[in-house]
Design an enzyme around this catalytic site. Structure first.
Site, PDB file in Angstrom:
ATOM      1  N   LYS A   1       0.885  -1.394   0.062  1.00 51.94           N
ATOM      2  CA  LYS A   1       0.161  -0.064  -0.120  1.00 51.94           C
ATOM      3  C   LYS A   1       0.908   1.351   0.142  1.00 51.94           C
ATOM      4  O   LYS A   1       2.024   1.265   0.369  1.00 51.94           O
ATOM      5  CB  LYS A   1      -1.046  -0.066   1.126  1.00 51.94           C
ATOM      6  CG  LYS A   1      -1.944  -1.145   1.069  1.00 51.94           C
ATOM      7  CD  LYS A   1      -3.042  -1.127   2.251  1.00 51.94           C
ATOM      8  CE  LYS A   1      -3.967  -2.249   2.320  1.00 51.94           C
ATOM      9  NZ  LYS A   1      -5.068  -2.239   3.360  1.00 51.94           N
TER      10      LYS A   1
ATOM     11  N   TYR B   1     -12.296  -2.304  -4.064  1.00 53.07           N
ATOM     12  CA  TYR B   1     -12.627  -2.658  -2.584  1.00 53.07           C
ATOM     13  C   TYR B   1     -14.305  -2.329  -2.503  1.00 53.07           C
ATOM     14  O   TYR B   1     -14.817  -2.209  -1.133  1.00 53.07           O
ATOM     15  CB  TYR B   1     -12.113  -1.397  -1.636  1.00 53.07           C
ATOM     16  CG  TYR B   1     -10.703  -1.960  -1.086  1.00 53.07           C
ATOM     17  CD1 TYR B   1     -10.485  -2.962  -0.332  1.00 53.07           C
ATOM     18  CD2 TYR B   1      -9.717  -1.197  -1.556  1.00 53.07           C
ATOM     19  CE1 TYR B   1      -9.111  -3.297   0.267  1.00 53.07           C
ATOM     20  CE2 TYR B   1      -8.314  -1.340  -0.955  1.00 53.07           C
ATOM     21  CZ  TYR B   1      -7.930  -2.541  -0.141  1.00 53.07           C
ATOM     22  OH  TYR B   1      -6.846  -2.814   0.289  1.00 53.07           O
TER      23      TYR B   1
ATOM     24  N   ASN C   1      -1.859   0.266   6.792  1.00 55.98           N
ATOM     25  CA  ASN C   1      -1.306  -1.181   7.280  1.00 55.98           C
ATOM     26  C   ASN C   1      -0.514  -1.690   6.485  1.00 55.98           C
ATOM     27  O   ASN C   1      -0.301  -3.080   6.385  1.00 55.98           O
ATOM     28  CB  ASN C   1      -2.461  -1.900   7.876  1.00 55.98           C
ATOM     29  CG  ASN C   1      -3.559  -2.379   6.797  1.00 55.98           C
ATOM     30  OD1 ASN C   1      -3.467  -1.918   5.687  1.00 55.98           O
ATOM     31  ND2 ASN C   1      -4.810  -3.146   7.033  1.00 55.98           N
TER      32      ASN C   1
ATOM     33  N   HIS D   1      -2.143  -5.436   1.337  1.00 58.19           N
ATOM     34  CA  HIS D   1      -3.380  -6.090   1.292  1.00 58.19           C
ATOM     35  C   HIS D   1      -3.178  -7.551   0.806  1.00 58.19           C
ATOM     36  O   HIS D   1      -2.075  -7.801   0.167  1.00 58.19           O
ATOM     37  CB  HIS D   1      -4.308  -5.459   0.360  1.00 58.19           C
ATOM     38  CG  HIS D   1      -5.267  -6.236  -0.226  1.00 58.19           C
ATOM     39  ND1 HIS D   1      -6.478  -6.221   0.419  1.00 58.19           N
ATOM     40  CD2 HIS D   1      -5.248  -7.456  -1.267  1.00 58.19           C
ATOM     41  CE1 HIS D   1      -7.342  -7.093  -0.358  1.00 58.19           C
ATOM     42  NE2 HIS D   1      -6.384  -7.688  -1.129  1.00 58.19           N
TER      43      HIS D   1
ATOM     44  N   GLU E   1      -9.345 -10.680  -7.468  1.00 58.89           N
ATOM     45  CA  GLU E   1      -8.196  -9.765  -7.325  1.00 58.89           C
ATOM     46  C   GLU E   1      -7.058  -9.840  -8.368  1.00 58.89           C
ATOM     47  O   GLU E   1      -6.653  -8.856  -8.698  1.00 58.89           O
ATOM     48  CB  GLU E   1      -7.871  -9.557  -5.765  1.00 58.89           C
ATOM     49  CG  GLU E   1      -8.825  -9.097  -5.074  1.00 58.89           C
ATOM     50  CD  GLU E   1      -8.562  -9.310  -3.613  1.00 58.89           C
ATOM     51  OE1 GLU E   1      -7.527  -9.831  -3.287  1.00 58.89           O
ATOM     52  OE2 GLU E   1      -9.114  -8.879  -2.906  1.00 58.89           O
TER      53      GLU E   1
HETATM   54  P1  IDP Z   1      -7.936  -6.790   5.633  1.00 61.45           P
HETATM   55  O1  IDP Z   1      -7.132  -5.791   4.721  1.00 61.45           O
HETATM   56  O2  IDP Z   1      -7.283  -7.346   7.026  1.00 61.45           O
HETATM   57  O3  IDP Z   1      -8.688  -7.938   4.984  1.00 61.45           O
HETATM   58  P2  IDP Z   1     -10.553  -5.611   5.958  1.00 61.45           P
HETATM   59  O4  IDP Z   1     -11.634  -5.250   7.461  1.00 61.45           O
HETATM   60  O5  IDP Z   1     -11.164  -6.495   4.924  1.00 61.45           O
HETATM   61  O6  IDP Z   1      -9.187  -5.776   6.460  1.00 61.45           O
HETATM   62  O7  IDP Z   1     -10.377  -3.772   5.502  1.00 61.45           O
HETATM   63  C1  IDP Z   1      -9.706  -3.641   4.131  1.00 61.45           C
HETATM   64  C2  IDP Z   1      -8.899  -2.649   4.565  1.00 61.45           C
HETATM   65  O8  IDP Z   1      -9.740  -1.145   4.895  1.00 61.45           O
HETATM   66  C3  IDP Z   1      -7.990  -2.592   5.635  1.00 61.45           C
HETATM   67  O9  IDP Z   1      -6.896  -3.332   5.225  1.00 61.45           O
HETATM   68  C4  IDP Z   1      -7.530  -0.910   6.054  1.00 61.45           C
HETATM   69  O10 IDP Z   1      -6.660  -0.584   4.952  1.00 61.45           O
HETATM   70  C5  IDP Z   1      -8.911  -0.682   5.837  1.00 61.45           C
HETATM   71  N1  IDP Z   1      -9.696  -0.400   7.199  1.00 61.45           N
HETATM   72  C6  IDP Z   1     -10.493  -1.346   7.741  1.00 61.45           C
HETATM   73  N2  IDP Z   1     -10.893  -1.103   8.941  1.00 61.45           N
HETATM   74  C7  IDP Z   1     -10.847   0.087   8.980  1.00 61.45           C
HETATM   75  C8  IDP Z   1     -11.024   1.207   9.937  1.00 61.45           C
HETATM   76  O11 IDP Z   1     -11.716   1.021  10.960  1.00 61.45           O
HETATM   77  N3  IDP Z   1     -10.606   2.633   9.686  1.00 61.45           N
HETATM   78  C9  IDP Z   1      -9.938   2.904   8.343  1.00 61.45           C
HETATM   79  N4  IDP Z   1      -9.365   1.904   7.732  1.00 61.45           N
HETATM   80  C10 IDP Z   1     -10.017   0.717   7.843  1.00 61.45           C
END
Ligand code: IDP
Ligand code: MG
Length: 140
Positions: free
Chosen positions: A9, A49, A115, A118, A129
Site C-alpha cells: 500500500k 474494494y 497497514n 493487502h 483480485e
Molecule cells: P483486511 O485488509 O485485513 O482484510 P478489511 O477489514 O477487509 O481488512 O478492511 C480492508 C482495509 O480497509 C484494511 O486493510 C484497512 O486498510 C482498511 N480499514 C479497515 N478497517 C478500517 C477502519 O476502521 N478505519 C480505517 N480503515 C480501515
C-alpha cells in the site's frame, strides 16, 4: 498450489519498504509470478474494494489507496491464501505489534487503515483480485 494477490500500500511504498516486503515473501518460500508498480485512480480503488462500499471507512480507504503508488504482485505456493494472511498479520497494525510482532503489518504498518499491505482473504476474492491487476499474459 494456490495463487494470491498482494498489494504493498502507499504508506509502505512511501517508507521505502518495498524490497523488504517482497524479500520476506520470497524467504517464506513463495514464488513471485507477477509484479508491477502503479497508481490507482479513486474509481479503480473503489472498484477493487467494492465489497466494503457500505462500511464507514470506505471513503477513507479509497482516498488512502489512491494517494500514491502501490506495488501489486501475485504469489504462488501451497495454501498461499491462508499462509500469506498469517504472515501479514491482523488488520490493525497496533494489534499486530501486540499479537504477531514479526508480521508485515507489525513491522511496516501504522494503524488500522495504513497497514502496509493487502492480501486476498479467500479463493473467491483471489479470483476477482488477481485478474483486476494482471492479465494471464503477464503471469510468468
Ligand atoms: P483486511 O485488509 O485485513 O482484510 P478489511 O477489514 O477487509 O481488512 O478492511 C480492508 C482495509 O480497509 C484494511 O486493510 C484497512 O486498510 C482498511 N480499514 C479497515 N478497517 C478500517 C477502519 O476502521 N478505519 C480505517 N480503515 C480501515
Ligand atoms: Mg479483507
Amino acid at each position: 498450489m494456490e495463487r494470491t494477490l498482494v498489494l504493498i500500500k502507499p504508506d509502505a511504498v512511501e517508507k521505502g519498504a518495498v524490497g523488504k516486503i517482497i524479500d520476506r515473501f520470497l524467504e517464506e518460500g513463495f514464488r513471485l509470478l507477477a509484479l508491477k508498480m502503479l497508481r490507482l485512480s479513486k474509481e479503480e480503488a473503489g472498484e477493487f474494494y467494492k465489497v466494503h462500499r457500505d462500511k464507514p471507512f470506505y471513503g477513507e480507504l479509497i482516498e488512502f489507496m489512491s494517494s500514491g503508488p502501490i506495488v501489486a504482485m501475485v504469489l504462488e505456493g501451497e495454501r498461499a491464501i491462508e499462509r500469506v494472511r498469517e504472515i501479514i498479520g491482523p488488520t490493525d497494525s497496533n494489534e499486530a505489534r501486540r499479537k504477531a510482532p514479526n508480521s508485515i503489518r507489525a513491522l511496516f504498518g501504522t494503524d488500522k487503515g495504513k497497514n502496509a499491505v493487502h492480501a486476498s482473504d479467500s479463493k473467491e476474492s483471489a479470483s476477482f483480485e488477481i485478474p483486476f491487476f494482471f492479465s494471464s499474459l503477464e503471469m510468468l
